[in-house]
Write an enzyme that holds these catalytic residues in place. Structure first.
Site, PDB file in Angstrom:
ATOM      1  N   ARG A 119     -45.985  -5.000 -77.322  1.00  0.00           N
ATOM      2  CA  ARG A 119     -46.796  -4.895 -76.117  1.00  0.00           C
ATOM      3  C   ARG A 119     -45.961  -5.016 -74.854  1.00  0.00           C
ATOM      4  O   ARG A 119     -46.125  -4.227 -73.911  1.00  0.00           O
ATOM      5  CB  ARG A 119     -47.910  -5.945 -76.147  1.00  0.00           C
ATOM      6  CG  ARG A 119     -48.806  -5.977 -74.910  1.00  0.00           C
ATOM      7  CD  ARG A 119     -49.189  -4.607 -74.367  1.00  0.00           C
ATOM      8  NE  ARG A 119     -49.728  -3.701 -75.369  1.00  0.00           N
ATOM      9  CZ  ARG A 119     -49.749  -2.383 -75.233  1.00  0.00           C
ATOM     10  NH1 ARG A 119     -49.226  -1.816 -74.165  1.00  0.00           N
ATOM     11  NH2 ARG A 119     -50.251  -1.624 -76.173  1.00  0.00           N
ATOM     12  N   LYS A 168     -42.914  -2.205 -34.996  1.00  0.00           N
ATOM     13  CA  LYS A 168     -44.261  -1.661 -34.904  1.00  0.00           C
ATOM     14  C   LYS A 168     -44.909  -2.148 -33.617  1.00  0.00           C
ATOM     15  O   LYS A 168     -44.256  -2.751 -32.765  1.00  0.00           O
ATOM     16  CB  LYS A 168     -45.074  -2.059 -36.141  1.00  0.00           C
ATOM     17  CG  LYS A 168     -44.517  -1.480 -37.444  1.00  0.00           C
ATOM     18  CD  LYS A 168     -45.490  -1.654 -38.588  1.00  0.00           C
ATOM     19  CE  LYS A 168     -44.988  -0.961 -39.847  1.00  0.00           C
ATOM     20  NZ  LYS A 168     -45.973  -0.985 -40.950  1.00  0.00           N
ATOM     21  N   ASP A 189     -46.830   7.825 -37.185  1.00  0.00           N
ATOM     22  CA  ASP A 189     -47.971   7.442 -38.017  1.00  0.00           C
ATOM     23  C   ASP A 189     -49.262   7.908 -37.373  1.00  0.00           C
ATOM     24  O   ASP A 189     -49.465   7.757 -36.162  1.00  0.00           O
ATOM     25  CB  ASP A 189     -47.981   5.918 -38.186  1.00  0.00           C
ATOM     26  CG  ASP A 189     -48.703   5.491 -39.450  1.00  0.00           C
ATOM     27  OD1 ASP A 189     -49.131   6.374 -40.210  1.00  0.00           O
ATOM     28  OD2 ASP A 189     -48.826   4.281 -39.679  1.00  0.00           O
ATOM     29  N   LYS A 208     -45.384  -1.450 -51.313  1.00  0.00           N
ATOM     30  CA  LYS A 208     -46.656  -1.688 -52.000  1.00  0.00           C
ATOM     31  C   LYS A 208     -46.436  -1.604 -53.507  1.00  0.00           C
ATOM     32  O   LYS A 208     -46.911  -0.693 -54.194  1.00  0.00           O
ATOM     33  CB  LYS A 208     -47.703  -0.692 -51.521  1.00  0.00           C
ATOM     34  CG  LYS A 208     -48.030  -0.841 -50.040  1.00  0.00           C
ATOM     35  CD  LYS A 208     -48.980   0.237 -49.544  1.00  0.00           C
ATOM     36  CE  LYS A 208     -49.245   0.085 -48.049  1.00  0.00           C
ATOM     37  NZ  LYS A 208     -50.103   1.161 -47.520  1.00  0.00           N
ATOM     38  N   GLU A 235     -41.656   2.715 -35.254  1.00  0.00           N
ATOM     39  CA  GLU A 235     -42.944   3.404 -35.331  1.00  0.00           C
ATOM     40  C   GLU A 235     -43.418   3.732 -33.922  1.00  0.00           C
ATOM     41  O   GLU A 235     -43.400   2.875 -33.042  1.00  0.00           O
ATOM     42  CB  GLU A 235     -43.971   2.528 -36.034  1.00  0.00           C
ATOM     43  CG  GLU A 235     -45.339   3.188 -36.167  1.00  0.00           C
ATOM     44  CD  GLU A 235     -46.346   2.261 -36.821  1.00  0.00           C
ATOM     45  OE1 GLU A 235     -46.692   2.509 -37.984  1.00  0.00           O
ATOM     46  OE2 GLU A 235     -46.784   1.298 -36.172  1.00  0.00           O
TER      47      GLU A 235
END
Length: 292
Positions: A105, A172, A222, A140, A201
Site C-alpha cells: 500500500r 504582492k 494576475d 499548493k 505581482e
C-alpha cells in the site's frame, strides 16, 4: 523560447527515505497482522497499470520494498517518465511474501500519487507545445510531499516555481501597501535579499511599467483579461524593455483555456491544480507471475 528538457533528477536519497519511513510507520504501526498470516517464504509479484499514465515515483516504490526486504529484486519494464498504456505490467518483484504484501500500500500510494501529478502535468505541457510557454507549479502541494510532487511536475515536463517561502522573494499587494509604492517595495526587497530571485505581482498596466522600469526576475500578471494580457505582452517586449523580464500568468487557468493564454505570448503559466487536484493513477500489485 524552446521548451526545457525534462529534469528527472529525484530529491536527495535522504528525503525519499524519510518520506518512506513516515509512510511505513503510519501503515504498519507495531506490525502487519494481516501479512503475518502468510508464510514467510519466497514469492513473486507484478505491478499493473490500469490506465494510460506517465510513470513517476519509482525511487519511492523501490525504497518502500527495500526497507522491508533489502534482498528484494525489482525488475522494472518501464523507465521513470515513460508514457504507458492501460494494461501495462510496469515491474515484477521477487522477495519475501510478507514483505511484498506489507510494502504494497505505501509503495502504491507514492507511485499512484506522483504518477497522477506527472500525468496531468504532461497534459498541460502538451497543450502549450510550440508556443514557448512554460508550465509552472505552485506551493499548493500535499503536506509533507512538496519535493516529491515538484519532482513529479518535472517528470511530466513542467518547471518548478519557488520551492518554499525561503528561496524566492515574491512581492504582492500587501507588500506594496506596506512599503507605500511598488518601487519602494522592490527597492526594499533588493536591499534585504539581493541574492534571491525577485518576482513582482502587478495589478495594472501602470504597475507593469513600474516593475519593468525598476527591474526584477519575473512579473506576475494576475487576473488580467485577454485584451489587457496581450497589451502587457506588447509592452514588455517593446523598447526599451525588449522582453528581458518574463511574464507569468496565474489564477483561474484550466486546460480548456490554456492554449489561448499561451498564444498571447506569455512566458509562464503557473497552475496550482497540478499538485492540488490530485487524482491517483489506478495501479495494483498482485502476488504471482504476470499474466501471459
Amino acid at each position: 523560447m524552446n521548451a526545457p528538457e525534462r529534469d528527472l533528477t529525484p530529491p536527495p536519497a535522504g528525503e525519499i527515505e524519510a518520506d518512506v519511513a513516515d509512510a511505513l510507520a503510519e501503515d504498519l504501526g507495531p506490525g502487519d497482522v494481516t501479512a503475518s498470516l502468510l508464510p514467510d517464504a519466497a514469492d513473486s509479484a507484478y505491478l499493473l497499470c490500469k490506465e494510460d499514465a506517465v510513470v513517476c515515483g519509482r525511487p519511492w516504490f523501490d525504497a518502500c520494498h527495500r526497507a522491508l526486504d533489502p534482498e528484494v529484486v525489482i525488475d522494472w519494464r518501464v523507465a521513470e517518465g515513460d508514457r504507458v498504456a492501460k494494461g501495462t505490467v510496469l515491474a515484477t518483484l521477487q522477495g519475501r511474501a510478507r514483505a511484498l504484501v506489507s510494502a504494497e500500500r505505501a509503495s502504491l500510494n507514492f507511485l499512484q500519487t506522483l504518477s497522477g501529478t506527472a500525468t496531468v502535468t504532461a497534459r498541460y505541457v502538451e497543450a502549450v507545445r510550440g508556443t514557448g510557454t512554460r508550465i509552472l507549479d505552485t506551493r499548493k502541494t500535499l503536506p509533507g510531499l512538496r519535493l516529491a510532487q515538484k519532482y513529479a511536475v518535472r517528470v511530466g515536463g513542467g518547471v518548478n516555481h519557488r520551492i518554499g517561502l525561503y528561496d524566492t522573494v515574491m512581492l504582492k499587494e500587501n507588500h506594496v501597501r506596506a512599503a507605500g509604492s511598488l518601487t519602494a517595495a522592490i527597492h526594499g526587497a533588493r536591499d534585504r535579499y539581493p541574492q534571491l530571485p525577485l518576482i513582482v505581482e502587478v495589478e495594472t498596466l501602470a504597475q507593469l511599467r513600474e516593475a519593468l522600469d525598476q527591474g526584477c526576475d519575473r512579473i506576475l500578471i494576475d487576473d488580467f483579461d485577454a485584451a489587457t494580457r496581450r497589451e502587457a505582452v506588447r509592452i514588455a517586449r517593446a523598447a526599451p524593455y525588449g522582453g528581458r523580464i518574463p511574464l507569468e500568468v496565474s489564477g483561474g487557468v484550466d486546460l480548456e483555456g490554456l492554449r489561448a493564454i499561451a498564444e498571447d505570448g506569455v512566458d509562464c503559466i503557473s497552475i496550482g491544480g497540478l499538485t492540488k487536484h490530485v487524482r491517483a493513477i489506478d495501479l495494483s500489485l498482485k502476488l504471482g507471475p504476470p499474466p501471459a
